[in-house]
Write a protein that holds these residues in place. Structure first.
Motif, mmCIF file in Angstrom:
data_model
loop_
_atom_site.group_PDB
_atom_site.id
_atom_site.type_symbol
_atom_site.label_atom_id
_atom_site.label_comp_id
_atom_site.label_asym_id
_atom_site.label_seq_id
_atom_site.Cartn_x
_atom_site.Cartn_y
_atom_site.Cartn_z
ATOM 1 N N ILE A 113 0.833 -1.202 0.000
ATOM 2 C CA ILE A 113 0.000 0.000 0.000
ATOM 3 C C ILE A 113 0.870 1.255 0.000
ATOM 4 O O ILE A 113 0.625 2.195 -0.756
ATOM 5 C CB ILE A 113 -0.957 -0.012 1.213
ATOM 6 C CG1 ILE A 113 -2.026 -1.084 1.007
ATOM 7 C CG2 ILE A 113 -1.610 1.360 1.425
ATOM 8 C CD1 ILE A 113 -2.878 -1.365 2.225
ATOM 9 N N MET A 114 1.899 1.274 0.823
ATOM 10 C CA MET A 114 2.731 2.484 0.966
ATOM 11 C C MET A 114 3.629 2.751 -0.237
ATOM 12 O O MET A 114 3.920 3.911 -0.527
ATOM 13 C CB MET A 114 3.607 2.368 2.216
ATOM 14 C CG MET A 114 2.846 2.556 3.497
ATOM 15 S SD MET A 114 3.818 2.220 4.985
ATOM 16 C CE MET A 114 5.432 2.799 4.595
ATOM 17 N N ILE A 115 4.067 1.706 -0.934
ATOM 18 C CA ILE A 115 5.052 1.893 -2.012
ATOM 19 C C ILE A 115 4.422 1.774 -3.396
ATOM 20 O O ILE A 115 4.602 2.642 -4.249
ATOM 21 C CB ILE A 115 6.226 0.909 -1.845
ATOM 22 C CG1 ILE A 115 6.971 1.241 -0.551
ATOM 23 C CG2 ILE A 115 7.158 0.967 -3.047
ATOM 24 C CD1 ILE A 115 7.976 0.216 -0.107
ATOM 25 N N ILE B 116 -7.706 -1.650 -2.971
ATOM 26 C CA ILE B 116 -6.924 -2.450 -2.000
ATOM 27 C C ILE B 116 -6.818 -1.743 -0.649
ATOM 28 O O ILE B 116 -7.126 -2.354 0.382
ATOM 29 C CB ILE B 116 -5.537 -2.819 -2.565
ATOM 30 C CG1 ILE B 116 -5.699 -3.817 -3.710
ATOM 31 C CG2 ILE B 116 -4.640 -3.406 -1.468
ATOM 32 C CD1 ILE B 116 -4.420 -4.143 -4.445
ATOM 33 N N PRO B 117 -6.413 -0.470 -0.587
ATOM 34 C CA PRO B 117 -6.341 0.179 0.729
ATOM 35 C C PRO B 117 -7.687 0.241 1.449
ATOM 36 O O PRO B 117 -7.748 0.094 2.672
ATOM 37 C CB PRO B 117 -5.824 1.590 0.429
ATOM 38 C CG PRO B 117 -5.296 1.560 -0.937
ATOM 39 C CD PRO B 117 -5.919 0.409 -1.647
ATOM 40 N N LEU C 140 0.293 10.375 1.947
ATOM 41 C CA LEU C 140 -1.094 10.025 2.232
ATOM 42 C C LEU C 140 -1.197 8.618 2.825
ATOM 43 O O LEU C 140 -1.845 8.419 3.853
ATOM 44 C CB LEU C 140 -1.930 10.108 0.948
ATOM 45 C CG LEU C 140 -3.347 9.523 0.995
ATOM 46 C CD1 LEU C 140 -4.218 10.265 1.990
ATOM 47 C CD2 LEU C 140 -3.970 9.549 -0.397
ATOM 48 N N PHE C 141 -0.533 7.661 2.200
ATOM 49 C CA PHE C 141 -0.680 6.267 2.632
ATOM 50 C C PHE C 141 0.235 5.869 3.774
ATOM 51 O O PHE C 141 -0.044 4.901 4.474
ATOM 52 C CB PHE C 141 -0.510 5.320 1.445
ATOM 53 C CG PHE C 141 -1.696 5.332 0.541
ATOM 54 C CD1 PHE C 141 -2.887 4.763 0.931
ATOM 55 C CD2 PHE C 141 -1.639 5.969 -0.682
ATOM 56 C CE1 PHE C 141 -4.001 4.798 0.113
ATOM 57 C CE2 PHE C 141 -2.742 6.006 -1.517
ATOM 58 C CZ PHE C 141 -3.925 5.426 -1.116
ATOM 59 N N SER C 142 1.306 6.593 3.985
ATOM 60 C CA SER C 142 2.217 6.216 5.085
ATOM 61 C C SER C 142 1.882 6.930 6.391
ATOM 62 O O SER C 142 2.366 6.546 7.445
ATOM 63 C CB SER C 142 3.671 6.489 4.697
ATOM 64 O OG SER C 142 3.887 7.863 4.495
ATOM 65 N N THR C 143 1.057 7.951 6.328
ATOM 66 C CA THR C 143 0.712 8.677 7.562
ATOM 67 C C THR C 143 -0.796 8.763 7.756
ATOM 68 O O THR C 143 -1.360 8.096 8.601
ATOM 69 C CB THR C 143 1.306 10.101 7.548
ATOM 70 O OG1 THR C 143 0.830 10.798 6.400
ATOM 71 C CG2 THR C 143 2.817 10.078 7.534
#
Length: 196
Positions: free
Chosen positions: A14-16, A44-45, A130-133
């Motif tokens: 998700i993050m990468i 997916i997220p 956005l996806f890592s925090t």
């Protein structure tokens, strides 16, 4: 142990890779095509968030509210969130589908807001942040993050001189979480920086 490794791999995906997919999609000139790819990238997220189980400090509380249609804590949950909650619950829609809907809308509003500035920002970096925090924070503070995503979209609308739309969105966000009303400050601050 295997479950933990799979969870880590899923979060890394998700993050990468989701930000990579988004940054490639952002290069399309055709807005409809870009938005279609953004929608695909959020599946997916949103599924992961929908099936996160008890991950997050408020997860059990929200699940209890959904199952029992009551608020069992001090204070009140805002009417907008309760309306959404009760509508989905009374239609016998599974809780996970309700969560999928909330996370999908939350991420989509932010993504289309970022899209407005895709030519002047790095979409990979913006999506990675956005996806890592923000995305993981929403596991703990779901209602606040939903409201923030609506406010973010409202502020972008305001900057595009759609002031009535922005005001309506902020008022709607305040029905999810009351602190959204703080965003009305932009109506007073933004004119001071108009030509700067």
């Amino acid at each position: 142990m295997e479950a933990k490794i799979l969870t880590i791999l899923l979060y890394l995906l998700i993050m990468i890779f989701i930000p990579l997919f988004i940054s490639l999609a952002a290069k399309y000139k055709n807005k409809k095509r870009r938005y279609e790819y953004y929608i695909i990238s959020l599946i997916i997220p949103s599924l992961v968030a929908a099936f996160k189980g008890t991950t997050g400090t408020d997860s059990l509380m929200y699940n209890n509210i959904y199952d029992n249609l009551v608020v069992q804590r001090s204070g009140q949950v805002e009417v907008g969130y309760m309306w959404l909650n009760n509508t989905f619950s009374k239609l016998n829609i599974p809780y996970q589908l309700f969560l999928f809907f909330l996370y999908f809308v939350m991420l989509y509003l932010i993504l289309i807001s970022l899209d407005r500035y895709r030519d002047s920002i790095n979409m990979y970096v913006a999506s990675f942040i956005l996806f890592s925090t923000y995305y993981f924070s929403s596991f703990n503070i779901m209602r606040q993050c939903i409201a923030v995503s609506i406010c973010f979209y409202a502020i972008i609308s305001y900057l595009e001189t759609k002031k009535i739309k922005a005001l309506i969105l902020i008022l709607l966000a305040s029905l999810i979480h009351i602190t959204s009303l703080l965003c009305i400050v932009i109506f007073f601050i933004a004119p001071l920086y108009k030509r700067k």
